[in-house]
Each structure stands twice: as structure tokens, then as C-alpha cells.
Design a protein around this motif. Structure first.
Motif, PDB file in Angstrom:
ATOM      1  N   ILE A 181       0.844  -1.197   0.000  1.00 19.47           N
ATOM      2  CA  ILE A 181       0.000   0.000   0.000  1.00 19.47           C
ATOM      3  C   ILE A 181       0.881   1.248   0.000  1.00 19.47           C
ATOM      4  O   ILE A 181       1.731   1.417   0.873  1.00 19.47           O
ATOM      5  N   ARG A 182       0.664   2.108  -0.944  1.00 18.56           N
ATOM      6  CA  ARG A 182       1.490   3.310  -1.095  1.00 18.56           C
ATOM      7  C   ARG A 182       1.424   4.189   0.162  1.00 18.56           C
ATOM      8  O   ARG A 182       0.349   4.502   0.670  1.00 18.56           O
ATOM      9  N   GLY A 183       2.597   4.546   0.654  1.00 20.94           N
ATOM     10  CA  GLY A 183       2.682   5.414   1.814  1.00 20.94           C
ATOM     11  C   GLY A 183       2.424   4.722   3.135  1.00 20.94           C
ATOM     12  O   GLY A 183       2.434   5.372   4.184  1.00 20.94           O
ATOM     13  N   PHE A 184       2.204   3.390   3.122  1.00 22.25           N
ATOM     14  CA  PHE A 184       1.887   2.687   4.367  1.00 22.25           C
ATOM     15  C   PHE A 184       2.660   1.381   4.510  1.00 22.25           C
ATOM     16  O   PHE A 184       3.291   1.149   5.542  1.00 22.25           O
ATOM     17  N   THR A 185       2.625   0.527   3.476  1.00 22.05           N
ATOM     18  CA  THR A 185       3.328  -0.759   3.580  1.00 22.05           C
ATOM     19  C   THR A 185       4.223  -1.026   2.372  1.00 22.05           C
ATOM     20  O   THR A 185       4.584  -2.173   2.126  1.00 22.05           O
ATOM     21  N   ARG A 186       4.546  -0.007   1.642  1.00 18.11           N
ATOM     22  CA  ARG A 186       5.385  -0.195   0.444  1.00 18.11           C
ATOM     23  C   ARG A 186       6.863  -0.110   0.831  1.00 18.11           C
ATOM     24  O   ARG A 186       7.331   0.917   1.310  1.00 18.11           O
ATOM     25  N   THR A 187       7.585  -1.188   0.601  1.00 17.21           N
ATOM     26  CA  THR A 187       9.014  -1.236   0.911  1.00 17.21           C
ATOM     27  C   THR A 187       9.828  -1.145  -0.380  1.00 17.21           C
ATOM     28  O   THR A 187       9.270  -1.096  -1.475  1.00 17.21           O
ATOM     29  N   MET A 188      11.134  -1.164  -0.235  1.00 16.84           N
ATOM     30  CA  MET A 188      11.992  -1.051  -1.415  1.00 16.84           C
ATOM     31  C   MET A 188      11.784  -2.203  -2.387  1.00 16.84           C
ATOM     32  O   MET A 188      11.646  -1.995  -3.593  1.00 16.84           O
ATOM     33  N   THR A 189      11.749  -3.423  -1.870  1.00 18.06           N
ATOM     34  CA  THR A 189      11.632  -4.582  -2.758  1.00 18.06           C
ATOM     35  C   THR A 189      10.265  -4.644  -3.439  1.00 18.06           C
ATOM     36  O   THR A 189      10.173  -4.930  -4.626  1.00 18.06           O
ATOM     37  N   THR A 190       9.199  -4.377  -2.665  1.00 19.82           N
ATOM     38  CA  THR A 190       7.864  -4.428  -3.272  1.00 19.82           C
ATOM     39  C   THR A 190       7.667  -3.273  -4.257  1.00 19.82           C
ATOM     40  O   THR A 190       7.009  -3.432  -5.285  1.00 19.82           O
ATOM     41  N   ALA A 191       8.243  -2.111  -3.931  1.00 19.26           N
ATOM     42  CA  ALA A 191       8.137  -0.968  -4.834  1.00 19.26           C
ATOM     43  C   ALA A 191       8.910  -1.215  -6.126  1.00 19.26           C
ATOM     44  O   ALA A 191       8.449  -0.863  -7.215  1.00 19.26           O
ATOM     45  N   ILE A 192      10.078  -1.824  -6.021  1.00 25.45           N
ATOM     46  CA  ILE A 192      10.867  -2.148  -7.221  1.00 25.45           C
ATOM     47  C   ILE A 192      10.081  -3.076  -8.132  1.00 25.45           C
ATOM     48  O   ILE A 192      10.025  -2.886  -9.360  1.00 25.45           O
ATOM     49  N   ALA A 193       9.464  -4.103  -7.539  1.00 26.52           N
ATOM     50  CA  ALA A 193       8.675  -5.054  -8.334  1.00 26.52           C
ATOM     51  C   ALA A 193       7.504  -4.351  -9.012  1.00 26.52           C
ATOM     52  O   ALA A 193       7.229  -4.570 -10.207  1.00 26.52           O
ATOM     53  N   LEU A 194       6.802  -3.490  -8.271  1.00 22.45           N
ATOM     54  CA  LEU A 194       5.637  -2.801  -8.818  1.00 22.45           C
ATOM     55  C   LEU A 194       6.025  -1.801  -9.895  1.00 22.45           C
ATOM     56  O   LEU A 194       5.444  -1.789 -10.993  1.00 22.45           O
ATOM     57  N   GLU A 195       7.009  -0.942  -9.598  1.00 28.29           N
ATOM     58  CA  GLU A 195       7.387   0.104 -10.547  1.00 28.29           C
ATOM     59  C   GLU A 195       7.989  -0.475 -11.827  1.00 28.29           C
ATOM     60  O   GLU A 195       7.800   0.071 -12.908  1.00 28.29           O
TER      61      GLU A 195
END
Length: 232
Positions: A181-195
Motif C-alpha cells: 500500500i502506497r505510503g503505508f506498507t510499500r518497501t523497497m523490494t515491493t516498490a521495485i517489483a511494482l514500478e
């Protein structure tokens, strides 16, 4: 090639400008992983030392299972926690699903076997050398573990850094229980995968560079501190 170069340049710009979203993701990642690593050390180190100083039926089975859990698939841990923490699960009333707390639990479960394994082996070797003296002095199990921790400071440090490395690089379990969840549970690894899946390479590359730098920093700190502890 030009698109890739532009993405790299934009990634460095995001880092240099201290982009708010990027810093928030990095801060959450470090906070969650650091908390999980500390919990894993507090749980795993005493358990590993206890396995080294005690003898009981089934002990070897526990040691084997603990080592087997080193290869535990993160997505399986994430799925199990999801079922436990979901509204229909036994712990659904706690409201932990899709929160940083759930991510900490997932990372702790994945990191604890690493701590147990890295503490148990050197503690067993130390106990083989000093165990008789401890028995003669009448040390309790608690004081015996304290003795092993004092003698094996290097293994404790190595175990903690290994747990942190495992936690900070994890993606499978935390994306399931955290929800990314953006701004709440987004970490580096999950953000890299999503972006990356969205084609937003600058943010993914920026986070990837920071994650790489953190990994190198952890390895460097481990090398320096272990060397210093070994000299004492």
C-alpha cells in the motif's frame, strides 16, 4: 539505450533531490527489517544456544528442522500468515493484515532460522570446549548461555547482520501480508517489483541503487566489526 541512460540519470536525480516518496519507502524498509532482525536475534540466539548446551530426546530432529527452514519459501510464509491474519482467520480480530506489523512478523519468521543456525554451530563448539568447566562451576542454563554469548560475540553479530540482510531483501511474504500500500506498507523490494511492472524505471532503479548500497554497507560493517571483535 538512450531510455536506459535517461532512467539512470533520473534515478540519481531522485536520490540527490531526496525525493519524499523514495525516502519514505527506504525509511519503512529499514524500520521493518531492523525490527524483525532484532526480534529474530532475541528469539533465535537463546534457542540456538539452548540447543547447544542441552541434550534431550528429539533435539537432533529440531536441529535438522531448523536448518531445513533456512530454505523456507517466503511466499509460503506469506500465504500462511495471510490465512492466519485474515478476517476469517484465528487472529483476524487483531487487524494486523496489510500493516507494517504483519510485515515484521513475516520477516521475523524468515530470519529466525538463520539466527538459530548461525548461533547454534559456534555455540556447540564453544560448549564442547568450556562445557565441563561450566558444569564444575555449577552454572545454570541461563548463565551458561550468557557465557556462550560472551565468548561468541562474533557469531551473534554475524547472525544479526545475516538476519537483516535476509529481511531487507525479502519481497514474497511482505507483499502478501503487507499489500504494498502506497505510503503505508510499500518497501523497497515491493516498490521495485511494482514500478518495474509499470515501466517506471527511474524510481525502481533509484530504490535498487539504495538497496544495493545498503547491502554493501551491511557486508562492510560485518567484515569490519567481526575483525575487530576477533582481535579482542
Amino acid at each position: 539505450m538512450n531510455d536506459f541512460a535517461r532512467s539512470i540519470g533520473t534515478a540519481f536525480a531522485l536520490i540527490g533531490e531526496a525525493d519524499t516518496e523514495l525516502l519514505g519507502i527506504v525509511a519503512l524498509s529499514v524500520r521493518v527489517s531492523l525490527t524483525a532482525s532484532i526480534l529474530a536475534l532475541l528469539i533465535g540466539a537463546p534457542f540456538g544456544a539452548l540447543l547447544a548446551i542441552t541434550r534431550f530426546r528429539g533435539r537432533q530432529v529440531i536441529v535438522i528442522l531448523t536448518n531445513a527452514l533456512l530454505g523456507l519459501p517466503p511466499v509460503v510464509v506469506g500465504l500462511a500468515l495471510y490465512l492466519l491474519l485474515s478476517r476469517s482467520g484465528p487472529f483476524g480480530a487483531a487487524g494486523l493484515l496489510f500493516t507494517p506489523a504483519a510485515m515484521v512478523i513475516a520477516q521475523t519468521l524468515l530470519a529466525t532460522p538463520i539466527v538459530v543456525a548461525l548461533v547454534h554451530r559456534p555455540a556447540s563448539l564453544l560448549w564442547a570446549e568450556y562445557g565441563d568447566l561450566a558444569r564444575i562451576d555449577g552454572l545454570s542454563a541461563l548463565r551458561s548461555m550468557a557465557l556462550l554469548f560472551a565468548l561468541g560475540r562474533t557469531s551473534l553479530l554475524t547472525a544479526f547482520l545475516a538476519a537483516f540482510g535476509r529481511a531487507i531483501a525479502e519481497v514474497g511474504a511482505i507483499i502478501i501480508v503487507g499489500g504494498n500500500i502506497r505510503g503505508f506498507t510499500r518497501t523497497m523490494t515491493t516498490a521495485i517489483a511494482l514500478e518495474t511492472s509499470k515501466g517506471d524505471l527511474p524510481l525502481a532503479l533509484g530504490l535498487g541503487l539504495i538497496l544495493l548500497a545498503l547491502s554493501v554497507a551491511v557486508s562492510t560493517v560485518a567484515f569490519v566489526l567481526v575483525g575487530r571483535v576477533g582481535e579482542k
